[in-house]
Design a protein around this motif. Structure first.
Motif, PDB file in Angstrom:
ATOM      1  N   GLU A 264      37.340  50.604  31.359  1.00 12.37           N
ATOM      2  CA  GLU A 264      36.256  49.954  32.074  1.00 12.37           C
ATOM      3  C   GLU A 264      36.416  48.444  31.942  1.00 12.37           C
ATOM      4  O   GLU A 264      36.769  47.942  30.874  1.00 12.37           O
ATOM      5  CB  GLU A 264      34.894  50.364  31.490  1.00 12.37           C
ATOM      6  N   ILE A 265      36.159  47.734  33.019  1.00  8.07           N
ATOM      7  CA  ILE A 265      36.098  46.276  32.950  1.00  8.07           C
ATOM      8  C   ILE A 265      34.663  45.893  32.637  1.00  8.07           C
ATOM      9  O   ILE A 265      33.729  46.317  33.319  1.00  8.07           O
ATOM     10  CB  ILE A 265      36.564  45.640  34.273  1.00  8.07           C
ATOM     11  N   ILE A 266      34.479  45.085  31.582  1.00  7.10           N
ATOM     12  CA  ILE A 266      33.126  44.721  31.150  1.00  7.10           C
ATOM     13  C   ILE A 266      32.846  43.230  31.305  1.00  7.10           C
ATOM     14  O   ILE A 266      31.726  42.786  31.056  1.00  7.10           O
ATOM     15  CB  ILE A 266      32.897  45.146  29.687  1.00  7.10           C
ATOM     16  N   GLY A 267      33.838  42.469  31.705  1.00  2.00           N
ATOM     17  CA  GLY A 267      33.623  41.042  31.920  1.00  2.00           C
ATOM     18  C   GLY A 267      34.817  40.419  32.609  1.00  2.00           C
ATOM     19  O   GLY A 267      35.948  40.898  32.472  1.00  2.00           O
ATOM     20  N   VAL A 268      34.554  39.359  33.377  1.00  5.02           N
ATOM     21  CA  VAL A 268      35.614  38.665  34.117  1.00  5.02           C
ATOM     22  C   VAL A 268      35.431  37.171  33.961  1.00  5.02           C
ATOM     23  O   VAL A 268      34.314  36.648  34.108  1.00  5.02           O
ATOM     24  CB  VAL A 268      35.589  39.016  35.622  1.00  5.02           C
ATOM     25  N   GLY A 269      36.518  36.484  33.655  1.00  7.48           N
ATOM     26  CA  GLY A 269      36.520  35.023  33.639  1.00  7.48           C
ATOM     27  C   GLY A 269      37.613  34.516  34.562  1.00  7.48           C
ATOM     28  O   GLY A 269      38.752  34.987  34.492  1.00  7.48           O
ATOM     29  N   ARG A 270      37.260  33.589  35.451  1.00 11.67           N
ATOM     30  CA  ARG A 270      38.217  33.109  36.451  1.00 11.67           C
ATOM     31  C   ARG A 270      38.424  31.610  36.318  1.00 11.67           C
ATOM     32  O   ARG A 270      37.507  30.870  35.960  1.00 11.67           O
ATOM     33  CB  ARG A 270      37.726  33.414  37.871  1.00 11.67           C
ATOM     34  N   LEU A 271      39.643  31.200  36.625  1.00  8.70           N
ATOM     35  CA  LEU A 271      39.998  29.790  36.649  1.00  8.70           C
ATOM     36  C   LEU A 271      40.742  29.554  37.961  1.00  8.70           C
ATOM     37  O   LEU A 271      41.813  30.120  38.176  1.00  8.70           O
ATOM     38  CB  LEU A 271      40.897  29.437  35.465  1.00  8.70           C
TER      39      LEU A 271
ATOM     40  N   ALA B 123      34.690  30.315  36.216  1.00  7.70           N
ATOM     41  CA  ALA B 123      33.593  31.202  36.597  1.00  7.70           C
ATOM     42  C   ALA B 123      33.593  32.386  35.646  1.00  7.70           C
ATOM     43  O   ALA B 123      34.651  32.871  35.255  1.00  7.70           O
ATOM     44  CB  ALA B 123      33.778  31.669  38.030  1.00  7.70           C
ATOM     45  N   LEU B 124      32.402  32.848  35.259  1.00  8.81           N
ATOM     46  CA  LEU B 124      32.279  33.956  34.313  1.00  8.81           C
ATOM     47  C   LEU B 124      31.237  34.953  34.788  1.00  8.81           C
ATOM     48  O   LEU B 124      30.235  34.582  35.398  1.00  8.81           O
ATOM     49  CB  LEU B 124      31.862  33.446  32.922  1.00  8.81           C
ATOM     50  N   LEU B 125      31.464  36.214  34.501  1.00 14.06           N
ATOM     51  CA  LEU B 125      30.513  37.273  34.824  1.00 14.06           C
ATOM     52  C   LEU B 125      30.692  38.407  33.821  1.00 14.06           C
ATOM     53  O   LEU B 125      31.794  38.927  33.658  1.00 14.06           O
ATOM     54  CB  LEU B 125      30.739  37.789  36.247  1.00 14.06           C
ATOM     55  N   ILE B 126      29.585  38.768  33.123  1.00 17.09           N
ATOM     56  CA  ILE B 126      29.625  39.815  32.094  1.00 17.09           C
ATOM     57  C   ILE B 126      28.686  40.941  32.501  1.00 17.09           C
ATOM     58  O   ILE B 126      27.568  40.691  32.951  1.00 17.09           O
ATOM     59  CB  ILE B 126      29.194  39.266  30.710  1.00 17.09           C
ATOM     60  N   THR B 127      29.132  42.183  32.340  1.00 19.26           N
ATOM     61  CA  THR B 127      28.276  43.316  32.667  1.00 19.26           C
ATOM     62  C   THR B 127      27.098  43.378  31.702  1.00 19.26           C
ATOM     63  O   THR B 127      27.185  42.983  30.537  1.00 19.26           O
ATOM     64  CB  THR B 127      29.070  44.627  32.621  1.00 19.26           C
ATOM     65  N   ASP B 128      25.970  43.890  32.179  1.00 25.87           N
ATOM     66  CA  ASP B 128      24.729  43.836  31.396  1.00 25.87           C
ATOM     67  C   ASP B 128      24.846  44.521  30.044  1.00 25.87           C
ATOM     68  O   ASP B 128      24.335  44.035  29.034  1.00 25.87           O
ATOM     69  CB  ASP B 128      23.600  44.475  32.217  1.00 25.87           C
ATOM     70  N   GLN B 129      25.510  45.662  29.995  1.00 27.75           N
ATOM     71  CA  GLN B 129      25.570  46.444  28.762  1.00 27.75           C
ATOM     72  C   GLN B 129      26.246  45.693  27.619  1.00 27.75           C
ATOM     73  O   GLN B 129      25.916  45.899  26.447  1.00 27.75           O
ATOM     74  CB  GLN B 129      26.301  47.763  29.019  1.00 27.75           C
TER      75      GLN B 129
ATOM     76  N   PRO C 253      45.038  39.509  31.798  1.00 22.48           N
ATOM     77  CA  PRO C 253      44.945  39.082  33.200  1.00 22.48           C
ATOM     78  C   PRO C 253      44.657  40.264  34.119  1.00 22.48           C
ATOM     79  O   PRO C 253      45.079  41.393  33.860  1.00 22.48           O
ATOM     80  CB  PRO C 253      46.338  38.494  33.479  1.00 22.48           C
ATOM     81  N   ILE C 254      43.944  39.999  35.166  1.00 26.50           N
ATOM     82  CA  ILE C 254      43.609  41.040  36.137  1.00 26.50           C
ATOM     83  C   ILE C 254      44.854  41.452  36.901  1.00 26.50           C
ATOM     84  O   ILE C 254      45.842  40.697  36.978  1.00 26.50           O
ATOM     85  CB  ILE C 254      42.508  40.535  37.102  1.00 26.50           C
ATOM     86  N   ARG C 255      44.839  42.670  37.472  1.00 24.33           N
ATOM     87  CA  ARG C 255      45.954  43.198  38.246  1.00 24.33           C
ATOM     88  C   ARG C 255      45.428  43.784  39.559  1.00 24.33           C
ATOM     89  O   ARG C 255      44.262  44.175  39.634  1.00 24.33           O
ATOM     90  CB  ARG C 255      46.674  44.308  37.467  1.00 24.33           C
TER      91      ARG C 255
ATOM     92  N   ARG D  47      48.701  29.943  40.679  1.00 24.76           N
ATOM     93  CA  ARG D  47      47.680  28.986  41.086  1.00 24.76           C
ATOM     94  C   ARG D  47      46.282  29.339  40.608  1.00 24.76           C
ATOM     95  O   ARG D  47      45.343  28.561  40.828  1.00 24.76           O
ATOM     96  CB  ARG D  47      47.664  28.809  42.604  1.00 24.76           C
ATOM     97  N   GLU D  48      46.097  30.475  39.979  1.00 24.28           N
ATOM     98  CA  GLU D  48      44.797  30.801  39.415  1.00 24.28           C
ATOM     99  C   GLU D  48      44.966  31.866  38.339  1.00 24.28           C
ATOM    100  O   GLU D  48      46.025  32.460  38.191  1.00 24.28           O
ATOM    101  CB  GLU D  48      43.828  31.277  40.497  1.00 24.28           C
ATOM    102  N   MET D  49      43.889  32.075  37.597  1.00 27.44           N
ATOM    103  CA  MET D  49      43.910  33.092  36.556  1.00 27.44           C
ATOM    104  C   MET D  49      42.552  33.775  36.508  1.00 27.44           C
ATOM    105  O   MET D  49      41.508  33.136  36.659  1.00 27.44           O
ATOM    106  CB  MET D  49      44.226  32.469  35.193  1.00 27.44           C
ATOM    107  N   ALA D  50      42.592  35.086  36.328  1.00 36.27           N
ATOM    108  CA  ALA D  50      41.381  35.863  36.081  1.00 36.27           C
ATOM    109  C   ALA D  50      41.647  36.749  34.879  1.00 36.27           C
ATOM    110  O   ALA D  50      42.592  37.540  34.884  1.00 36.27           O
ATOM    111  CB  ALA D  50      41.010  36.700  37.303  1.00 36.27           C
ATOM    112  N   LEU D  51      40.853  36.597  33.840  1.00 41.68           N
ATOM    113  CA  LEU D  51      40.955  37.418  32.645  1.00 41.68           C
ATOM    114  C   LEU D  51      39.818  38.424  32.643  1.00 41.68           C
ATOM    115  O   LEU D  51      38.672  38.091  32.961  1.00 41.68           O
ATOM    116  CB  LEU D  51      40.878  36.551  31.385  1.00 41.68           C
ATOM    117  N   VAL D  52      40.139  39.655  32.292  1.00 42.34           N
ATOM    118  CA  VAL D  52      39.114  40.694  32.224  1.00 42.34           C
ATOM    119  C   VAL D  52      39.011  41.225  30.802  1.00 42.34           C
ATOM    120  O   VAL D  52      39.992  41.235  30.050  1.00 42.34           O
ATOM    121  CB  VAL D  52      39.416  41.859  33.194  1.00 42.34           C
TER     122      VAL D  52
END
Length: 918
Positions: free
Chosen positions: A830-837, A849-855, A763-765, A813-818
């Motif tokens: 380094e954070i290389i990807g994030v998934g949110r609920l 929602a999802l977002l992954i770094t290009d590398q 989980p994100i902090r 009330r929500e979750m974000a995993l990195v």
């Protein structure tokens, strides 16, 4: 609600989903606040009755819907056809207003559920306020309501008004004026008093709610609802009890960032019961805990009814000050002095006039002006002098706000002065408050200023106090979301090691840890402790002392006694073996005489620590509403005399730890004074964070004191500790929970990318904000485009205010995993990807929602993040997941199908929809 779109790439090289989160237009509480049809159960024609008044209020204030009287003994009420029960109504109703005797209410609620009613207001009294039988009826009501999707306000309440729509489902004597303030009160009697006051003062409301006993709908539900209501600009609350503390704080934290929440709590002088075994318990009062909880969630607390409305008004009208420095502009010295006293007494400060400001004022003011702040522009000041002085003072960079005071004098024109000043209401970017002192002579000027959104106060000291509340509110919000320092990771085995110590004590049927066990527990969480050895005889005590080195300290070792000094259980500065033997005998004899033989199990031997630093206290105790509460302040034997302490709710970040320290007087000494070197405050912050994790992760701990915690320029050291546990008779499920959901450690797990790179998914902090900035710097324009459907500049994406909503999340009330990757080349994370609920609490569903770094695209990370978000949703009992995906994003569509989503095209949105029922 701001849209939340997600992009990036999946393992197929296609863009990850674009996800949009919206508040649903169909909110469960709409049945109460925006009903199309209402049944009044217990409607009657009896003069002066509640049933008659409620029905009359509904039909005499048209809300655009239909009203059905329900009365089994009458065919009509007030000329309207009546029905014997809900089943006999010609159509289903949205809202039932119940005014029948308490014993009939559980059955009526059952009937509401059976006929599909979605909202109920129980005005009837005679429930838990009368005793156990009433409490049982409330439980029956709740059980019946849970069989359907029925939401209930009450019982024992005045009712609900929505002045903007004309709904008056109350037995009040008048209808509130429409406005933009949401008002919630736990007291129906206070509601009627506030309503009467508001009519005379022309104050309007978006909602006017009497909450009653909160059998179902509570503070969290209503704060959430009003927070999403575009017609509500601020929320004011009269509160007596909290109810569900976690729900209250979760909602308050979510809403307070965008809408002021101002609370007046009754019972400030009632202190919570004190635990004699704990210094911390003796120092924490219930209102102090409540105030700390509000501070943590960004809520402003006030102590007087008039402050509720004045602060709601001023926060809605004026920009928030950036600091505590006020410039006072006055045409009379006395009122300026009064305002200064009130400002300083409440922690504010006078702005120091810059040389440029003084020079500019010299050009427009008579030579006799004060040449200082307060800026006394003299009694003959005309409107033009006021305007020029205000314009100059407002430009001073040292000033955070302005207070303009006018006293009616022979040469003064209050009305024209107000006309001159109103043009500055929204041009200075600083709050402007006014105090037009007097009665009828200044009334027109006051009205002009109020219409221009310049808040006015009858007295200058009241205005100064309002400014103090404004900057404290601003400072508190900013502090909550200030980026913390990176948290120093603790041992992964800390929880297991601590749990083993606790379990050993419980198996021995003990709830009091020995000093040795207490220090071992602290050490497991990285809190430094003094070396401590246990001796059960004089000879062992001497051996321990010689191994440690003289001088030493002997303390009672007991499994039952908490305060050693009370029974003569401490001997200091022992310089040789003879002194140790004598001290051992003295402690043994004293304990046996004062407490009994069974309370002496030996002594602990510790090095004599020179108290060349400061004695602090760090502790935790339980509040009946908010659960574990942290305490920090001046320690030592006189801790309860000095009472220099601050309270906070766990868990802490380094920023919150610093804010806690700043609320104590001892901090001044810790920073270094009179030539003494300062204590390492960064290390102290970390220690407080570690301690908050100990409290949060070990719910078996009932009370804990570290007193003293020695703080010197060289070290931090826990010299003594006392820990009391909940006994084995308390079930794990019944242990008190943190009011703020702690970091969900259970979701921290290792994982490996397809290319063999090890990462951690967690989980994100809040501490991740700098890593999120770096993460955005790695994104290509293509990824950014798929994320937001247009190119969004990096400066916009990494703005602090934007990242607050990503990193400072409420895990309730929500979750974000990195995806956390440790780069061996840079030796940095380094954070290389994030998934949110993001959950829509009112609908019990969530959007991903999802977002992954290009590398690191095409390595399976998007799939794994989404899989773990589904797992989280299962655990949280979320019933439905949704996501919106770009039509060309076939890769993400495939991922969703693989994980069990139903994917289809929506012509209305021109997007692919992914849905999953859980």
């Amino acid at each position: 609600m701001e849209t939340n779109r997600a992009g990036g790439s999946t393992s197929s090289g296609r863009a990850a989903p674009t996800t949009v989160f919206r508040y649903k237009q169909s909110h469960p509480l709409n049945a109460i606040f925006e009903p199309k049809s209402i049944a009044v159960i217990g409607a009657t024609e009896k003069p002066g009755s509640v049933g008659r008044t409620v029905l009359w209020n509904l039909i005499s204030n048209p809300f655009g819907g239909t009203v059905f009287p329900v009365n089994a003994k009458r065919s009509s009420v007030l000329g309207i056809k009546a029905y014997p029960n809900l089943a006999a109504l010609p159509q289903p109703v949205d809202l039932a207003v119940i005014v029948t005797p308490a014993p009939t209410v559980p059955g009526i609620i059952s009937e509401c559920v059976a006929t599909g009613v979605k909202g109920a207001i129980i005005i009837s009294a005679g429930f838990k306020e009368i005793g156990p039988e009433g409490a049982r009826m409330e439980q029956q009501i709740l059980e019946e309501a849970r069989r359907g999707k029925l939401r209930i306000i009450g019982p024992n309440c005045l009712g609900v008004m929505s002045p903007l729509t004309g709904l008056n489902a109350t037995f009040a004597g008048a209808m509130a004026r429409p406005g933009n303030v949401g008002f919630i009160s736990q007291s129906g009697a206070l509601c009627t008093a506030v309503l009467d006051w508001s009519l005379s003062e022309n104050v309007g409301f978006s909602s006017f709610i009497s909450l009653g006993s909160m059998v179902d709908v509570g503070w969290g539900d209503l704060i959430d609802y009003l927070g999403s209501d575009p017609q509500t600009s601020s929320i004011i609350i009269y509160l007596e009890t909290i109810g569900n503390a976690r729900s209250f704080l979760s909602a308050a934290r979510a809403v307070a960032r965008t809408k002021p929440i101002i609370i007046l709590k009754a019972g400030r002088t009632q202190e919570a019961s004190k635990a004699a075994s704990s210094h911390t318990g003796a120092l924490t009062g219930s209102y102090e805990v409540f105030d700390a909880a509000c501070r943590r969630s960004g809520v402003l607390t006030v102590k007087h009814i008039d402050e509720l409305f004045s602060m709601a008004e001023v926060l809605a009208k004026q920009p928030r000050p950036k600091g505590p420095h006020l410039t006072i502009l006055t045409n009379a010295g006395g009122p300026g002095v009064l305002a200064t006293d009130a400002l300083m007494d409440s922690g504010g400060a006078l702005a120091e006039l810059s040389p440029q400001t003084v020079a500019a004022l010299d050009q427009v003011l008579p030579p006799q002006w004060s040449h200082n702040n307060p800026v006394d522009i003299l009694g003959d000041a005309d409107p033009e002098r006021y305007a020029k002085a205000l314009e100059i003072a407002a430009q001073d960079p040292n000033s955070d706000g302005l207070l303009v005071i006018l006293t009616p004098q022979a040469m003064t024109d209050p009305t024209l002065t107000a006309e001159q000043l109103k043009r500055y209401a929204n041009t200075t970017h600083k709050p402007i408050l006014a105090s037009w002192m007097g009665g009828a002579e200044v009334a027109s000027g006051t009205a002009i200023l109020n219409r221009a959104s310049i808040s006015t106060f009858p007295y200058p000291d009241t205005a100064a106090q309002a400014f103090n509340s404004m900057w404290r509110y601003t400072f508190n919000l900013r502090s909550i979301y200030e980026t913390p320092q990176p948290f120093l990771e603790q041992s992964e085995n800390r929880q297991a090691a601590a749990s083993k110590i606790i379990e050993t004590a419980l198996q021995a049927n003990r709830t009091l840890l020995t000093e040795t066990e207490s220090k071992q527990l602290l050490a497991a969480y990285g809190i430094p402790t003094v070396e401590t050895r246990v001796a059960s005889s004089e000879a062992e005590a001497v051996q321990c002392a010689e191994a440690i080195g003289y001088p030493v300290v002997l303390k009672l070792y007991s499994e039952t006694i908490t305060h050693k000094t009370d029974v003569g259980g401490v001997q200091l500065n022992l310089k040789d073996a003879a002194a140790v033997r004598t001290a051992y005998r003295v402690i043994e004899t004293s304990v046996q005489e004062k407490a009994g033989t069974g309370h002496f199990q030996g002594v602990t031997v510790q090095p004599m620590i020179s108290l060349d630093g400061y004695e602090l206290i760090l502790g935790s105790t339980l509040d009946p509403q908010f659960g574990p509460v942290l305490l920090f302040g001046s320690g030592g034997q006189l801790v309860e005399v000095y009472r220099d302490r601050a309270l906070a709710l766990p868990p802490l970040t380094t920023t919150l730890a610093r804010r806690m320290m700043e609320r104590t007087h001892i901090l001044t000494a810790l920073q270094g004074t009179r030539g003494r070197a300062p204590v390492d405050l960064t290390e102290l912050e970390q220690l407080l964070v570690h301690f908050s994790y100990l409290v949060g992760e070990q719910p078996r701990i009932k009370e804990i004191d570290i007193n003293p915690l020695l703080a010197s320029p060289d070290r931090l050291l826990a010299l003594d500790a006392r820990i009391i546990l909940h006994g084995p008779e308390v079930k794990t499920s019944d242990l008190p929970k943190l009011a703020i959901r702690p970091y969900p450690q259970r979701y921290v797990q290792p994982w490996t990318l397809k290319n063999g790179t090890p990462i951690t998914i967690r989980p994100i902090r809040p501490e991740d904000e700098p890593l999120m900035v770096k993460f955005h710097e790695t994104l290509s324009e293509r990824s950014v485009y798929f994320r937001w459907l247009h190119v969004l500049q990096l400066s916009q994406r990494i703005a602090h205010d934007r990242l607050i909503g990503i990193c400072f999340i409420d895990y309730d009330r929500e979750m974000a995993l990195v995806g956390d990757h440790y780069n061996p080349e840079t030796q940095r994370h380094e954070i290389i990807g994030v998934g949110r609920l993001i959950t829509a609490r009112e609908a019990n569903e969530a959007e991903f929602a999802l977002l992954i770094t290009d590398q690191f695209q095409r390595q399976g990370l998007a799939t794994e993040l989404l899989r773990r978000l589904i797992e989280f949703a299962h655990n949280e009992k979320i019933q439905r997941l949704t996501g919106d995906i770009l039509v060309e994003n076939t890769g993400m569509q495939a991922v969703c199908k693989k994980l069990g989503f139903h994917v289809y095209y929506s012509p209305e949105d021109q997007l692919m929809k992914a849905e999953m029922e859980l």
